[in-house]
Design a protein around this motif. Sequence first.
Motif, PDB file in Angstrom:
ATOM      1  N   SER A 185      -6.595   2.188   3.674  1.00 29.09           N
ATOM      2  CA  SER A 185      -6.741   0.808   3.215  1.00 29.09           C
ATOM      3  C   SER A 185      -6.792  -0.167   4.378  1.00 29.09           C
ATOM      4  O   SER A 185      -6.387   0.139   5.509  1.00 29.09           O
ATOM      5  CB  SER A 185      -5.579   0.441   2.281  1.00 29.09           C
ATOM      6  N   GLY A 186      -7.292  -1.384   4.090  1.00 30.50           N
ATOM      7  CA  GLY A 186      -7.376  -2.419   5.113  1.00 30.50           C
ATOM      8  C   GLY A 186      -8.320  -2.030   6.229  1.00 30.50           C
ATOM      9  O   GLY A 186      -9.372  -1.437   6.010  1.00 30.50           O
ATOM     10  N   LEU A 293      -6.651   4.344  -0.951  1.00 33.78           N
ATOM     11  CA  LEU A 293      -7.755   3.489  -1.389  1.00 33.78           C
ATOM     12  C   LEU A 293      -8.790   4.358  -2.107  1.00 33.78           C
ATOM     13  O   LEU A 293      -9.335   5.294  -1.527  1.00 33.78           O
ATOM     14  CB  LEU A 293      -8.380   2.781  -0.191  1.00 33.78           C
ATOM     15  N   LYS A 294      -9.077   4.020  -3.361  1.00 29.58           N
ATOM     16  CA  LYS A 294      -9.958   4.815  -4.203  1.00 29.58           C
ATOM     17  C   LYS A 294     -11.309   4.130  -4.357  1.00 29.58           C
ATOM     18  O   LYS A 294     -11.374   2.924  -4.601  1.00 29.58           O
ATOM     19  CB  LYS A 294      -9.322   5.044  -5.569  1.00 29.58           C
ATOM     20  N   LEU A 299     -14.727  -0.516  -6.465  1.00 29.44           N
ATOM     21  CA  LEU A 299     -15.938  -0.992  -7.141  1.00 29.44           C
ATOM     22  C   LEU A 299     -15.593  -1.742  -8.430  1.00 29.44           C
ATOM     23  O   LEU A 299     -16.184  -2.787  -8.729  1.00 29.44           O
ATOM     24  CB  LEU A 299     -16.858   0.188  -7.443  1.00 29.44           C
ATOM     25  N   ASP A 300     -14.647  -1.220  -9.195  1.00 35.45           N
ATOM     26  CA  ASP A 300     -14.251  -1.901 -10.436  1.00 35.45           C
ATOM     27  C   ASP A 300     -13.661  -3.277 -10.140  1.00 35.45           C
ATOM     28  O   ASP A 300     -13.918  -4.244 -10.869  1.00 35.45           O
ATOM     29  CB  ASP A 300     -13.232  -1.049 -11.198  1.00 35.45           C
ATOM     30  N   ASP A 326     -12.919  -3.220   2.003  1.00 40.74           N
ATOM     31  CA  ASP A 326     -12.569  -1.992   1.285  1.00 40.74           C
ATOM     32  C   ASP A 326     -13.779  -1.062   1.142  1.00 40.74           C
ATOM     33  O   ASP A 326     -13.642   0.162   1.235  1.00 40.74           O
ATOM     34  CB  ASP A 326     -12.009  -2.336  -0.098  1.00 40.74           C
ATOM     35  N   LEU A 327     -14.949  -1.638   0.902  1.00 38.85           N
ATOM     36  CA  LEU A 327     -16.161  -0.823   0.823  1.00 38.85           C
ATOM     37  C   LEU A 327     -16.417  -0.106   2.145  1.00 38.85           C
ATOM     38  O   LEU A 327     -16.779   1.079   2.169  1.00 38.85           O
ATOM     39  CB  LEU A 327     -17.366  -1.690   0.451  1.00 38.85           C
TER      40      LEU A 327
END
Length: 409
Positions: A185-186, A293-294, A299-300, A326-327
Amino acid sequence: MRLATSNMFDASIANLQRRQQKLQETQGQLTSGKRIAQASDDPTGAARAERALVSIGRVDANQRALEASRNSMILSESALGDAGELMQQMREAMMAAGNASYSDSERAGLANKIAGLRDQLLTIANRSDGAGGFLFGGQGSGTPPFLDQNGGVTFTGVGGSIQTGNMDNFALTIDGDQAWQQARSGNGSFVTGPNGNTAGASTPPKGWIDSGRVTNPGLLTGNNYNIVISGTAPAQTIAVTNTDTGAAVPLDGNPTGTFTPGKGISFDGMAMTISGKPVDGDQFSIKPSSNDLKVFDVLDKAVAELRAPLRGQAEISQSNSNRIRDLDAVMSNLQNVRSQVGERMNNLDGTETRMAALKQYNKSEQSAAEDLDMTQGISDFQNQQTGYDTALKTYAMVQRMTLFQYINV
């Protein structure tokens, strides 16, 4: 010592039979090309040939396992490549959504585009391996490993990877949980984000913070921090608190704590920038990164935020900045997994070359142990043929040398 005529005949016949048997054996060797027809012919050579044959069988089994792994890795690498292309399209849509001139309906249109690409991405995550399994099923899944439900996409497979079980343990599947749900993440070291306003926890700040960067890894503490903007522009100050210890954190090169939007701030080996027009009481948080991070959660969340109406520019900028961050993180994780798959394929190529060399060596060992030297075999056969012919002629001459022939004369 008394020798009868019958003894001479018996000895000659026995010699002929031995020569005929030896000639037949040599003829059989020339026909088959093998020096050893059964173990009794040469026990040592037969054992050597059998060891080589067992080794060849083991190499053949390993080569079949290698091909199965190679096919799976090729399909997985292709799937990850397709996923990367879709992720890039979604990132471009998020970049476009940050345009300040876009209306809520235009952002909603981009959200619909991302939602459609997200559904395609889910199909890739559940792609079959063509043999009744799934490429990202981990250690096995009888159903598609990723289930889309109201709370989001969940991984129903088993983490890990199926191995071939031979000495080299070739991988047959990819750990879907690691590939799709364990991105860092981050920015990989810490996560920045808004933390409301002292006037109300639900009040979004009027400024936004970027994803930050590491300036000195040796100074990172891994603690949580809270940043508070105080005062009214242009005379604003900034204060940083380590929420784990409760201690105030001094800013590098800024002992007075003065704040100017758009100018970087740094402390404890980290640097970040707060932009926009933050007001008195705006707060921002910094948390240590984690491997949770998923892809589909990112995306959601991006789709939901783009569809939200009546957001201010600061909220839009902060949202887009975080989602693009995040992407990038999940894309980087997928790319890392793709690199691992590529490395496995390179290792398979190297192992295949090694196996081919080992198989060739054992075939040479088997040949050396049991195959006939054709030049020597033909020479032996000709010598034995000559010897047998001579023995036949000798016997024909000896059998006429009897007393009865002289009596008849």
